[in-house]
Design an enzyme around this catalytic site. Structure first.
Site, short mmCIF file in Angstrom:
data_model
loop_
_atom_site.label_atom_id
_atom_site.label_comp_id
_atom_site.label_asym_id
_atom_site.label_seq_id
_atom_site.Cartn_x
_atom_site.Cartn_y
_atom_site.Cartn_z
N LYS A 1 29.32 65.30 32.29
CA LYS A 1 29.13 64.34 31.98
C LYS A 1 27.91 63.61 32.52
O LYS A 1 26.87 63.18 31.81
CB LYS A 1 30.16 63.40 31.78
CG LYS A 1 31.61 63.95 30.87
CD LYS A 1 32.71 62.64 30.44
CE LYS A 1 33.63 63.58 29.12
NZ LYS A 1 34.64 62.13 29.02
N LYS B 1 46.91 47.97 30.93
CA LYS B 1 45.51 46.81 30.68
C LYS B 1 46.12 45.30 30.63
O LYS B 1 45.37 44.82 31.32
CB LYS B 1 44.64 47.61 29.34
CG LYS B 1 44.49 48.17 28.89
CD LYS B 1 43.62 48.53 30.25
CE LYS B 1 41.94 48.63 29.61
NZ LYS B 1 40.81 48.71 30.67
N LYS C 1 45.09 45.32 23.07
CA LYS C 1 46.66 46.76 22.84
C LYS C 1 47.18 45.82 24.04
O LYS C 1 48.38 45.72 24.73
CB LYS C 1 46.57 47.97 23.18
CG LYS C 1 45.85 48.72 21.84
CD LYS C 1 45.79 49.72 22.30
CE LYS C 1 45.96 50.26 20.70
NZ LYS C 1 44.17 49.79 20.08
#
Length: 336
Positions: free
Chosen positions: A43, A141, A129
């Site tokens: 990437k 998170k 979330k």
């Protein structure tokens, strides 16, 4: 804030957010250097040959799980934007320890490396979330947010300050529902888990500019939440494929009908401004609480969820958001 002498490091820098953030920052803020920190060499290579070859760019291969590598990468860094995460809900449910190692322990490593390297500002990118989480991704998170904010206590008299941004679904980002619906459209059928479902939406450009604004304003300890519109997922499907048949397949494990950006408990120590909310730490000796002079407190019982939002996107409004992704999809360039 003068960006021209700032060295910025972005964890997860090859992702949808990282690439857009890097592009806008280089073009509009002219920082001294931007370091792309990520674990995937392919990437990074694709990013370089895809036009991200500015002489101010540096590419560091490393994993947020590796604290020593982070310390090395942060040498001489002024600002860290922590966007690296495992974010696919089903993948996190199936691989719980991996989600914890990256999203929680990885954030702890970012915090400790930033403290050791003398970084001035660290901003962690979070998600709706994380509020009253119903799945492991949200729980990790939430922990990442708490780690980031409460680490201001570790900073003591040092210059390092930690804050978060928290927002909803990014239209067309890697792994989002928009590429899925565009692919399903050709088959004449679109699958939706529940036709009552609502979500917060913002564009990638909006998300990046919000992060930049928050870096410029942060004092350390805030969770910044933008005011963004909601949409019904069924309206999103109709905007993308008006002639397709919609199949309701049932809510998946860990999925909510509606998402929340500010809980009722958080609202008690949240300040509302014109374009955003600032969630302050409930009690902290290291926080100045100066935001109360810049905005207003929320009413008792307030909470900010995707179904009680004051701003909604109708089908025409949704079409404006997804138009750029329609074009990329037709060209075969949309990342799934």
């Amino acid at each position: 804030m003068d960006w021209k002498n700032q060295v910025v490091l972005v964890t997860g820098g090859t992702g949808s957010f990282g690439k857009k953030f890097t592009k806008i920052l280089l073009e509009e803020k002219q920082p001294k250097k931007v370091i792309i920190f990520s674990r995937d060499e392919l990437k990074q290579h694709e990013m370089q040959v895809g036009g991200f070859n500015d002489p101010r760019l540096r590419y560091f291969i490393g994993d947020v799980r590796d604290r020593e590598r982070l310390v090395r990468a942060m040498h001489g860094v002024d600002i860290v934007v922590h966007a690296a995460a495992l974010k696919q809900v089903p993948a996190c449910e199936y691989n719980p320890m991996e989600a914890i190692k990256t999203n929680i322990m990885g954030t702890a490593n970012v915090v400790e490396a930033a403290l050791d390297a003398g970084v001035k500002k660290v901003l962690t990118v979070s998600t709706d979330k994380a509020v009253s989480p119903a799945n492991l991704y949200g729980a990790t998170k939430l922990a990442a947010e708490k780690l980031t904010i409460q680490s201001n206590a570790y900073a003591g008299g040092s210059a390092t300050r930690f804050s978060c941004v928290r927002y909803g679904n990014v239209v067309g980002s890697r792994g989002s529902v928009v590429p899925l619906f565009l692919k399903q459209r050709s088959g004449g059928k679109i699958t939706i888990t529940d036709d009552r479902m609502t979500r917060f939406w913002l564009s990638l450009d909006q998300g990046v500019r919000f992060v930049i604004d928050c870096i410029e304003q942060m004092e350390g300890g805030e969770v910044f939440v933008p005011k963004i519109p909601s949409t019904k997922v069924v309206d999103l499907a109709r905007a993308i494929a008006p002639d397709a048949e919609i199949n309701i397949i049932g809510i998946r494990p860990g999925e909510k009908l509606h998402e929340m950006l500010i809980s009722e408990d958080e609202a008690r120590h949240t300040i509302e401004l014109e374009r955003m909310f600032v969630v302050q730490p409930a009690e902290a000796t290291w926080f100045g609480y100066s935001w109360k002079d810049k905005g207003s407190e929320l009413k008792e019982g307030y909470y900010y969820s995707s179904d009680n939002n004051m701003e909604w996107l109708d089908i025409e409004g949704i079409k404006k958001y997804i138009a750029p992704f329609e074009e990329l999809f037709l060209q075969g360039k949309l990342e799934g």
